[in-house]
Motif scaffolding. Structure first.
Motif, short mmCIF file in Angstrom:
data_model
loop_
_atom_site.label_atom_id
_atom_site.label_comp_id
_atom_site.label_asym_id
_atom_site.label_seq_id
_atom_site.Cartn_x
_atom_site.Cartn_y
_atom_site.Cartn_z
N VAL A 8 0.84 -1.20 0.00
CA VAL A 8 0.00 0.00 0.00
C VAL A 8 0.88 1.26 0.00
CG1 VAL A 8 -1.68 1.32 1.33
CG2 VAL A 8 -1.97 -1.13 1.07
N TYR A 9 1.94 1.24 0.77
CA TYR A 9 2.87 2.38 0.79
C TYR A 9 3.46 2.61 -0.60
CZ TYR A 9 6.87 5.31 1.77
OH TYR A 9 7.79 6.33 1.75
N VAL A 10 3.86 1.53 -1.27
CA VAL A 10 4.43 1.65 -2.61
C VAL A 10 3.39 2.20 -3.58
CG1 VAL A 10 5.31 0.29 -4.56
CG2 VAL A 10 6.17 -0.13 -2.26
N ALA A 11 2.15 1.75 -3.48
CA ALA A 11 1.09 2.24 -4.37
C ALA A 11 0.82 3.72 -4.14
CB ALA A 11 -0.18 1.43 -4.16
N VAL A 12 0.81 4.15 -2.88
CA VAL A 12 0.61 5.57 -2.58
C VAL A 12 1.75 6.40 -3.15
CG1 VAL A 12 0.56 7.27 -0.70
CG2 VAL A 12 -0.83 5.20 -0.55
N ARG A 13 2.98 5.94 -2.98
CA ARG A 13 4.13 6.68 -3.51
C ARG A 13 4.08 6.75 -5.04
NH1 ARG A 13 4.76 10.06 -0.76
NH2 ARG A 13 6.83 10.72 -0.98
N MET A 14 3.63 5.65 -5.68
CA MET A 14 3.54 5.64 -7.13
C MET A 14 2.54 6.69 -7.62
SD MET A 14 3.66 1.56 -7.93
CE MET A 14 3.26 1.72 -9.65
N VAL A 15 1.38 6.76 -6.98
CA VAL A 15 0.36 7.72 -7.41
C VAL A 15 0.80 9.14 -7.10
CG1 VAL A 15 -2.00 8.50 -6.93
CG2 VAL A 15 -1.54 6.08 -7.28
N LYS A 16 1.39 9.36 -5.94
CA LYS A 16 1.86 10.71 -5.61
C LYS A 16 2.97 11.16 -6.58
CE LYS A 16 0.72 11.71 -0.95
NZ LYS A 16 1.17 12.69 0.01
N LEU A 35 -9.15 5.13 -5.73
CA LEU A 35 -9.45 3.94 -6.53
C LEU A 35 -8.21 3.44 -7.27
CD1 LEU A 35 -12.94 4.79 -8.05
CD2 LEU A 35 -12.40 3.19 -6.22
N VAL A 36 -7.41 4.35 -7.79
CA VAL A 36 -6.19 3.95 -8.50
C VAL A 36 -5.20 3.32 -7.52
CG1 VAL A 36 -4.19 4.84 -9.76
CG2 VAL A 36 -6.48 5.63 -10.34
N ILE A 37 -5.06 3.92 -6.34
CA ILE A 37 -4.16 3.36 -5.33
C ILE A 37 -4.61 1.96 -4.94
CG2 ILE A 37 -3.46 3.55 -2.91
CD1 ILE A 37 -3.41 6.60 -3.36
N ALA A 38 -5.91 1.79 -4.74
CA ALA A 38 -6.42 0.47 -4.35
C ALA A 38 -6.23 -0.56 -5.47
CB ALA A 38 -7.90 0.57 -3.97
N ALA A 39 -6.41 -0.15 -6.70
CA ALA A 39 -6.22 -1.08 -7.82
C ALA A 39 -4.75 -1.50 -7.94
CB ALA A 39 -6.70 -0.44 -9.12
N ILE A 40 -3.85 -0.53 -7.85
CA ILE A 40 -2.42 -0.86 -7.92
C ILE A 40 -2.02 -1.74 -6.75
CG2 ILE A 40 -0.09 0.12 -7.78
CD1 ILE A 40 -1.19 2.56 -9.30
N VAL A 43 -3.18 -5.44 -7.11
CA VAL A 43 -2.36 -6.24 -8.03
C VAL A 43 -1.00 -6.55 -7.41
CG1 VAL A 43 -1.19 -6.20 -10.26
CG2 VAL A 43 -3.54 -5.41 -10.09
N LEU A 44 -0.36 -5.52 -6.82
CA LEU A 44 0.93 -5.75 -6.17
C LEU A 44 0.80 -6.70 -4.98
CD1 LEU A 44 2.48 -2.16 -6.22
CD2 LEU A 44 3.06 -4.11 -7.68
N ASN A 45 -0.31 -6.60 -4.25
CA ASN A 45 -0.55 -7.50 -3.12
C ASN A 45 -0.71 -8.94 -3.60
OD1 ASN A 45 -0.93 -8.05 -0.38
ND2 ASN A 45 -3.15 -7.97 -0.62
N GLY A 46 -1.42 -9.11 -4.71
CA GLY A 46 -1.57 -10.45 -5.28
C GLY A 46 -0.24 -11.05 -5.70
N ILE A 47 0.60 -10.24 -6.33
CA ILE A 47 1.93 -10.71 -6.74
C ILE A 47 2.77 -11.06 -5.52
CG2 ILE A 47 4.09 -9.99 -7.83
CD1 ILE A 47 2.37 -8.34 -9.79
N THR A 48 2.78 -10.16 -4.53
CA THR A 48 3.61 -10.36 -3.34
C THR A 48 3.19 -11.59 -2.56
OG1 THR A 48 3.93 -7.98 -3.18
CG2 THR A 48 4.45 -9.27 -1.23
N LEU A 49 1.90 -11.73 -2.31
CA LEU A 49 1.44 -12.88 -1.52
C LEU A 49 1.59 -14.20 -2.26
CD1 LEU A 49 -1.71 -11.37 0.23
CD2 LEU A 49 0.56 -11.78 1.19
N SER A 50 1.42 -14.17 -3.59
CA SER A 50 1.63 -15.42 -4.33
C SER A 50 3.10 -15.82 -4.32
CB SER A 50 1.12 -15.28 -5.77
OG SER A 50 1.95 -14.43 -6.52
N MET A 51 4.00 -14.82 -4.30
CA MET A 51 5.42 -15.14 -4.22
C MET A 51 5.83 -15.61 -2.82
SD MET A 51 7.12 -12.23 -6.64
CE MET A 51 8.77 -12.82 -6.42
N LEU A 52 5.10 -15.17 -1.80
CA LEU A 52 5.39 -15.65 -0.45
C LEU A 52 5.03 -17.12 -0.28
CD1 LEU A 52 4.34 -12.66 1.82
CD2 LEU A 52 6.63 -13.53 1.45
N TYR A 53 3.96 -17.55 -0.96
CA TYR A 53 3.55 -18.95 -0.84
C TYR A 53 4.31 -19.88 -1.77
CZ TYR A 53 -0.25 -17.49 2.16
OH TYR A 53 -0.97 -16.97 3.18
N ASP A 54 4.72 -19.37 -2.92
CA ASP A 54 5.56 -20.13 -3.84
C ASP A 54 6.83 -19.32 -4.08
OD1 ASP A 54 3.72 -22.16 -4.15
OD2 ASP A 54 2.80 -21.29 -5.94
#
Length: 94
Positions: A8-16, A35-40, A43-54
């Motif tokens: 979430v911090y990364v998404a906020v920094r990206m939008v700012k 909405l843009v922050i939440a969408a970004i 997606v980043l959360n999905g990538i991060t959590l999937s990489m934590l499990y695999d």
């Protein structure tokens, strides 16, 4: 939880950074930026959590996490809109 907070911090920094809004207050966003922050972030959360499990990106897990985050965002947005309308109607009677 730590990975999701970092995302979430990364998404906020990206939008700012993209909007050039460094001088704004920390939580001063329009609803479109939220909405843009939440969408970004979803997606980043999905990538991060999937990489934590695999050890690599599991696309099915990523799509599952991202779609769950986006569904939650839509439900909360509808709830906030309904509460704002209710507040507007009730303020006429007070």
């Amino acid at each position: 939880p730590v990975a999701s907070l970092v995302v979430v911090y990364v998404a906020v920094r990206m939008v700012k950074t993209y909007h050039g809004s460094r001088n704004k207050a920390v939580f001063d966003f329009s609803w479109k930026e939220c909405l843009v922050i939440a969408a970004i972030a979803s997606v980043l959360n999905g990538i991060t959590l999937s990489m934590l499990y695999d050890s690599e990106i599991n696309w099915i897990l990523m799509i599952g996490y991202s779609s769950g985050d986006m569904a939650g965002q839509i439900v909360l947005l509808l709830l906030i809109v309904a509460l704002m309308r209710l507040n507007r109607k009730l303020s006429k009677f007070i």
